[in-house]
Motif scaffolding. Structure first.
Motif, PDB file in Angstrom:
ATOM      1  N   ALA A 221     -57.815 -19.655-106.608  1.00  0.00           N
ATOM      2  CA  ALA A 221     -57.269 -18.568-105.782  1.00  0.00           C
ATOM      3  C   ALA A 221     -57.287 -18.945-104.306  1.00  0.00           C
ATOM      4  O   ALA A 221     -57.588 -18.136-103.432  1.00  0.00           O
ATOM      5  N   LYS A 347     -54.177 -20.519-111.731  1.00  0.00           N
ATOM      6  CA  LYS A 347     -55.300 -19.846-111.075  1.00  0.00           C
ATOM      7  C   LYS A 347     -55.598 -20.372-109.674  1.00  0.00           C
ATOM      8  O   LYS A 347     -56.385 -19.787-108.944  1.00  0.00           O
ATOM      9  N   ARG A 350     -52.904 -17.811-104.755  1.00  0.00           N
ATOM     10  CA  ARG A 350     -53.162 -16.392-104.451  1.00  0.00           C
ATOM     11  C   ARG A 350     -51.901 -15.763-103.834  1.00  0.00           C
ATOM     12  O   ARG A 350     -50.977 -16.428-103.473  1.00  0.00           O
TER      13      ARG A 350
END
Length: 350
Positions: A221, A347, A350
């Motif tokens: 992130a 993952k 962000r």
């Protein structure tokens, strides 16, 4: 006990030495129906992708194709467009009736990291012969982004099975009648067909930017999505795929994998168009169970621009029985990143 081996059986094989590693295999590597594999300490930059071939070892072939070696101990960049072979920490000493198939992990595929497993004597990528005794290697080719890797990172995973327990279409229809596998009509033909969703609203996907920075795979992130991806939009339920471009799209169907089943995403017939869907193909028992999760589609267009339309069938899921229900399911207490997902990048963004 025919079927895909569950987590508890994998732990038993680790204890018995059939799955071994230096350093030792970590508990968190064991997934409901697969084992995560870790990069070793050295990478080999090679001239071209290769298979060992019958009767030959990967080490022998590396002597033919190696350009230079890279120490990964302090982290090293694998450059976009280059091919690397990395010895993995894990090695196998499989029983005679146990074979395997490997695949990229979800986050690996969503980064357009072509990652395939090769073995000594191997004549196919990602296929491990029953009774295989020897080392494992990852071939890694970053396609869209250069990446920084370190020893111990997990880019691919291994699924082991005894025999073949793929469900035929009649069995799949019966399973869907008992436990709905999708949230709408089920298209069943050589597996469960799924289609692309291009009516999520204005934003239907992402396209990788061609000249982005390096992605450190240890950073979660961390990276602004806009630095690496362009949003894909549509006003008419269709998009045109550009040759050579990489896209993240999403299935129209929400998919469920029952606890006693595993699934693998398989390519659809080549005749439907000049594109390929998926790099990461494993769906674990419990995926979408009780919530329904969309399948994220990793799409690369080939030689000619191609129009993709809402609801077009682009792939299929092949279901296979587990040898036993795993003692841990996807999303149930194991911090699964993509349970209940919709359109979602890896993952790291962000």
């Amino acid at each position: 006990m025919i079927g895909v081996l569950p987590s508890q059986r994998l732990r038993r094989m680790i204890a018995d030495g059939a799955l071994r590693a230096e350093p030792a295999i970590l508990p968190e590597q064991v997934q409901p129906a697969s084992l995560d594999l870790r990069l070793g300490t050295q990478a080999y930059r090679v001239r071209a992708s290769f298979l060992a071939g019958k009767g030959r070892t990967v080490a022998e072939r590396l002597a033919e194709f190696e350009m230079h070696r890279i120490d990964l101990s302090d982290g090293a960049v694998l450059e976009k467009g280059c091919v690397y072979v990395i010895p993995l920490m894990e090695r196998l000493h499989l029983p005679a009736d146990v074979g395997g198939v490997a695949n990229a992990k979800s986050s690996t595929g969503r980064l357009d990291l072509l990652t395939r497993t090769i073995t000594d004597g191997g004549v196919e990528f990602d296929r491990i012969a029953a009774g295989y005794d020897g080392p494992l290697y990852a071939e890694v080719c970053p396609r869209s982004f250069s990446v920084l890797v370190r020893p111990g990172m997990r880019l691919n995973q291994l699924r082991l099975r005894v025999g073949q327990s793929v469900l035929g279409d009649e069995e799949l229809r019966a399973l869907h009648a008992a436990t709905p596998l999708v949230d709408g009509p089920a298209l069943i033909a050589d597996g469960l067909g799924f289609s692309v969703d291009l009516q999520l609203g204005h934003h239907v996907g992402y396209r990788a930017k061609p000249h982005s920075g390096v992605i450190d795979l240890s950073r979660i992130a961390h990276y602004p999505a806009a630095d690496f991806w362009e949003e894909v939009t549509t006003t008419n339920g269709q998009i045109i795929l550009d040759p050579g471009a990489f896209y993240i799209l999403v299935s129209r169907e929400a998919v469920t994998i029952p606890p006693d089943q595993a699934a693998e995403m398989a390519p659809y017939l080549a005749m439907v168009g000049e594109f390929r869907v998926h790099y990461a193909g494993f769906f674990d028992p419990g995926f979408g169970h009780g919530v329904g999760s969309r399948g994220v589609l990793e799409v690369r267009c080939h030689e000619a621009p191609f129009v993709l339309e809402h609801g077009q069938v682009v792939g299929r899921l092949v279901y296979e029985r587990m040898a036993d229900v795993p003692d841990v399911l996807y999303g149930a207490g194991i911090a699964s990143n993509y349970q209940g997902q919709g359109l979602k990048l890896a993952k790291h963004f962000r």
